[in-house]
Design a protein around this motif. Sequence first.
Motif, PDB file in Angstrom:
ATOM      1  N   THR A  97     -52.279  13.309 -18.744  1.00 34.21           N
ATOM      2  CA  THR A  97     -51.426  14.423 -19.147  1.00 34.21           C
ATOM      3  C   THR A  97     -51.552  15.276 -20.318  1.00 34.21           C
ATOM      4  N   PRO A  98     -52.610  16.399 -19.964  1.00 36.10           N
ATOM      5  CA  PRO A  98     -52.719  17.373 -21.264  1.00 36.10           C
ATOM      6  C   PRO A  98     -51.305  18.114 -21.180  1.00 36.10           C
ATOM      7  N   THR A  99     -51.156  18.818 -22.123  1.00 39.25           N
ATOM      8  CA  THR A  99     -50.084  19.772 -22.295  1.00 39.25           C
ATOM      9  C   THR A  99     -50.551  21.097 -22.902  1.00 39.25           C
ATOM     10  N   VAL A 100     -49.767  21.949 -22.338  1.00 39.30           N
ATOM     11  CA  VAL A 100     -50.117  23.662 -22.669  1.00 39.30           C
ATOM     12  C   VAL A 100     -48.918  24.155 -23.075  1.00 39.30           C
ATOM     13  N   VAL A 101     -48.861  24.582 -24.499  1.00 40.82           N
ATOM     14  CA  VAL A 101     -47.785  25.436 -24.775  1.00 40.82           C
ATOM     15  C   VAL A 101     -48.153  26.894 -25.187  1.00 40.82           C
ATOM     16  N   GLN A 102     -47.028  27.549 -24.546  1.00 38.92           N
ATOM     17  CA  GLN A 102     -47.378  28.981 -24.692  1.00 38.92           C
ATOM     18  C   GLN A 102     -46.220  29.759 -25.490  1.00 38.92           C
ATOM     19  N   SER A 103     -46.495  30.307 -26.483  1.00 37.80           N
ATOM     20  CA  SER A 103     -45.874  30.921 -27.622  1.00 37.80           C
ATOM     21  C   SER A 103     -46.375  31.879 -28.003  1.00 37.80           C
ATOM     22  N   GLY A 104     -45.379  32.991 -27.787  1.00 38.87           N
ATOM     23  CA  GLY A 104     -45.922  34.347 -28.320  1.00 38.87           C
ATOM     24  C   GLY A 104     -47.260  34.669 -27.497  1.00 38.87           C
ATOM     25  N   GLU A 105     -48.217  35.361 -28.037  1.00 40.21           N
ATOM     26  CA  GLU A 105     -49.422  35.380 -27.397  1.00 40.21           C
ATOM     27  C   GLU A 105     -50.485  34.294 -27.466  1.00 40.21           C
ATOM     28  N   ASN A 106     -50.004  33.346 -28.108  1.00 43.09           N
ATOM     29  CA  ASN A 106     -50.902  31.888 -28.089  1.00 43.09           C
ATOM     30  C   ASN A 106     -50.627  31.151 -26.830  1.00 43.09           C
ATOM     31  N   VAL A 107     -51.685  30.795 -26.102  1.00 39.23           N
ATOM     32  CA  VAL A 107     -51.769  29.753 -25.120  1.00 39.23           C
ATOM     33  C   VAL A 107     -52.530  28.358 -25.630  1.00 39.23           C
ATOM     34  N   ILE A 108     -51.816  27.358 -25.982  1.00 35.16           N
ATOM     35  CA  ILE A 108     -52.479  26.382 -26.675  1.00 35.16           C
ATOM     36  C   ILE A 108     -52.346  25.004 -25.960  1.00 35.16           C
ATOM     37  N   LEU A 109     -53.781  24.544 -25.628  1.00 32.49           N
ATOM     38  CA  LEU A 109     -53.980  23.526 -24.651  1.00 32.49           C
ATOM     39  C   LEU A 109     -54.031  22.210 -25.768  1.00 32.49           C
ATOM     40  N   PHE A 110     -53.332  21.091 -25.376  1.00 30.56           N
ATOM     41  CA  PHE A 110     -53.613  19.862 -26.099  1.00 30.56           C
ATOM     42  C   PHE A 110     -54.178  19.009 -25.148  1.00 30.56           C
ATOM     43  N   ASP A 111     -55.499  18.730 -25.477  1.00 32.04           N
ATOM     44  CA  ASP A 111     -56.119  17.760 -24.758  1.00 32.04           C
ATOM     45  C   ASP A 111     -56.900  18.338 -23.380  1.00 32.04           C
ATOM     46  N   THR A 112     -57.957  17.779 -23.048  1.00 33.73           N
ATOM     47  CA  THR A 112     -58.310  18.269 -21.733  1.00 33.73           C
ATOM     48  C   THR A 112     -58.780  17.424 -20.596  1.00 33.73           C
ATOM     49  N   GLY A 113     -58.369  16.301 -20.562  1.00 26.41           N
ATOM     50  CA  GLY A 113     -58.205  15.341 -19.341  1.00 26.41           C
ATOM     51  C   GLY A 113     -59.757  14.674 -19.260  1.00 26.41           C
ATOM     52  N   LEU A 114     -59.769  14.256 -17.930  1.00 25.85           N
ATOM     53  CA  LEU A 114     -61.085  13.568 -17.854  1.00 25.85           C
ATOM     54  C   LEU A 114     -62.389  14.447 -17.434  1.00 25.85           C
ATOM     55  N   ASN A 115     -62.098  15.739 -16.834  1.00 23.03           N
ATOM     56  CA  ASN A 115     -63.182  16.320 -16.445  1.00 23.03           C
ATOM     57  C   ASN A 115     -62.659  17.892 -16.181  1.00 23.03           C
ATOM     58  N   ALA A 116     -63.393  18.935 -16.216  1.00 19.74           N
ATOM     59  CA  ALA A 116     -63.229  20.425 -16.114  1.00 19.74           C
ATOM     60  C   ALA A 116     -62.299  20.696 -15.105  1.00 19.74           C
ATOM     61  N   ALA A 117     -62.714  20.208 -13.888  1.00 19.30           N
ATOM     62  CA  ALA A 117     -62.103  20.360 -12.546  1.00 19.30           C
ATOM     63  C   ALA A 117     -60.452  19.972 -12.504  1.00 19.30           C
ATOM     64  N   GLY A 118     -60.350  18.848 -12.957  1.00 20.42           N
ATOM     65  CA  GLY A 118     -58.822  18.373 -13.280  1.00 20.42           C
ATOM     66  C   GLY A 118     -57.898  19.111 -14.283  1.00 20.42           C
ATOM     67  N   ILE A 119     -58.332  19.432 -15.114  1.00 21.05           N
ATOM     68  CA  ILE A 119     -57.777  20.369 -16.224  1.00 21.05           C
ATOM     69  C   ILE A 119     -57.411  21.752 -15.694  1.00 21.05           C
ATOM     70  N   THR A 120     -58.743  22.323 -15.075  1.00 16.81           N
ATOM     71  CA  THR A 120     -58.343  23.874 -14.899  1.00 16.81           C
ATOM     72  C   THR A 120     -57.460  23.895 -13.471  1.00 16.81           C
ATOM     73  N   GLY A 121     -57.895  22.886 -12.599  1.00 18.71           N
ATOM     74  CA  GLY A 121     -56.578  22.903 -11.422  1.00 18.71           C
ATOM     75  C   GLY A 121     -55.349  22.670 -11.890  1.00 18.71           C
ATOM     76  N   ALA A 122     -54.990  21.843 -12.829  1.00 21.35           N
ATOM     77  CA  ALA A 122     -53.670  21.893 -13.311  1.00 21.35           C
ATOM     78  C   ALA A 122     -53.119  23.185 -13.886  1.00 21.35           C
ATOM     79  N   LEU A 123     -53.958  23.520 -14.787  1.00 18.24           N
ATOM     80  CA  LEU A 123     -53.676  24.698 -15.406  1.00 18.24           C
ATOM     81  C   LEU A 123     -53.392  25.865 -14.640  1.00 18.24           C
ATOM     82  N   GLU A 124     -54.248  26.137 -13.333  1.00 15.63           N
ATOM     83  CA  GLU A 124     -53.893  27.126 -12.388  1.00 15.63           C
ATOM     84  C   GLU A 124     -52.688  26.927 -11.821  1.00 15.63           C
ATOM     85  N   GLN A 125     -52.202  25.629 -11.687  1.00 16.02           N
ATOM     86  CA  GLN A 125     -51.075  25.660 -10.920  1.00 16.02           C
ATOM     87  C   GLN A 125     -49.670  26.042 -12.006  1.00 16.02           C
TER      88      GLN A 125
END
Length: 307
Positions: A97-125
Amino acid sequence: MTLLTRRAALAAAAALPAATLIPATVARADAHASGPAQPKARGAALGDMTVTALLAGTATREGNMQETFGMNVDAETFAAASRDAFIPTDAAQFFFTPTVVQSGENVILFDTGLNAAGITGALEQAGIAAGDVTHVVLTHMHGDHIGGLMNEGAPTFANAAYITGQAEFDHWSGTDNEGFANNVAPLAENMTFLGDGDEVAPGITAMAMFGHTPGHMGYMLSSGDESLQITADMTNHYVWSLAHPDWEVRFDMDKEAAAATRRSVLSMVASDRIPMLGYHMPFPAMGYVEAAGDGFRWVPESYQLML
């Protein structure tokens, strides 16, 4: 009558934490615990920040869990604690479970999971494209945290700055680790390094949580009078390493330091009643910690942080 095999029963039972803790507003995945899980996102309000837990993957693991999570206790003690928590000793559900924090203009992702498909799919949701991410923060450099950095040889987050602990980077750069070489080293020129107490952005402060790896970091999020502690792999299981912080975990590189870190951090979040987001806690990975006997108890967040 249909007979349920033990393997099927384990898979069905292991799928329950994810299914039962996801709010109705979050899209659900088919309940195939042993196969690839569909990405999920769970948002929470923290002052002026939005904090979203991203389920980038989940998997059932079978085997003797004491060999992973209770290396310095006897089988009877491990079995008793598991039985009291209504979980088996020969299987576990792993959450990433990575975490994304939206604060002002910043979109800060903490860690990226096992692979690109998993993290980009979760972000899209969560309504976030990979190109929207402004910063990628690596809590540490185990493969399940850096696996999504690269996508077919190119950076997954092309517009992001990269941040990690200096001690963590220095350790892995001195090894022949394939994950580091393939995923982190290509981004080294775009990395900024920090230490304990340094800020990623206003209200986001690094905290040394060494032991799991030599430079493992957690992050305190603060906005107004509200706070949340990102703990990454400070504790790897809500029973076997949170309720029993002195139990040795196979994944911890310095087991004595990791146990001391668990006691210190868990005591802090419990006494200050700060919500915690842990990378391997049952999704949505957010909750509270209370002191219980010689250890602690995980209290899953229900609706307190909901948007």
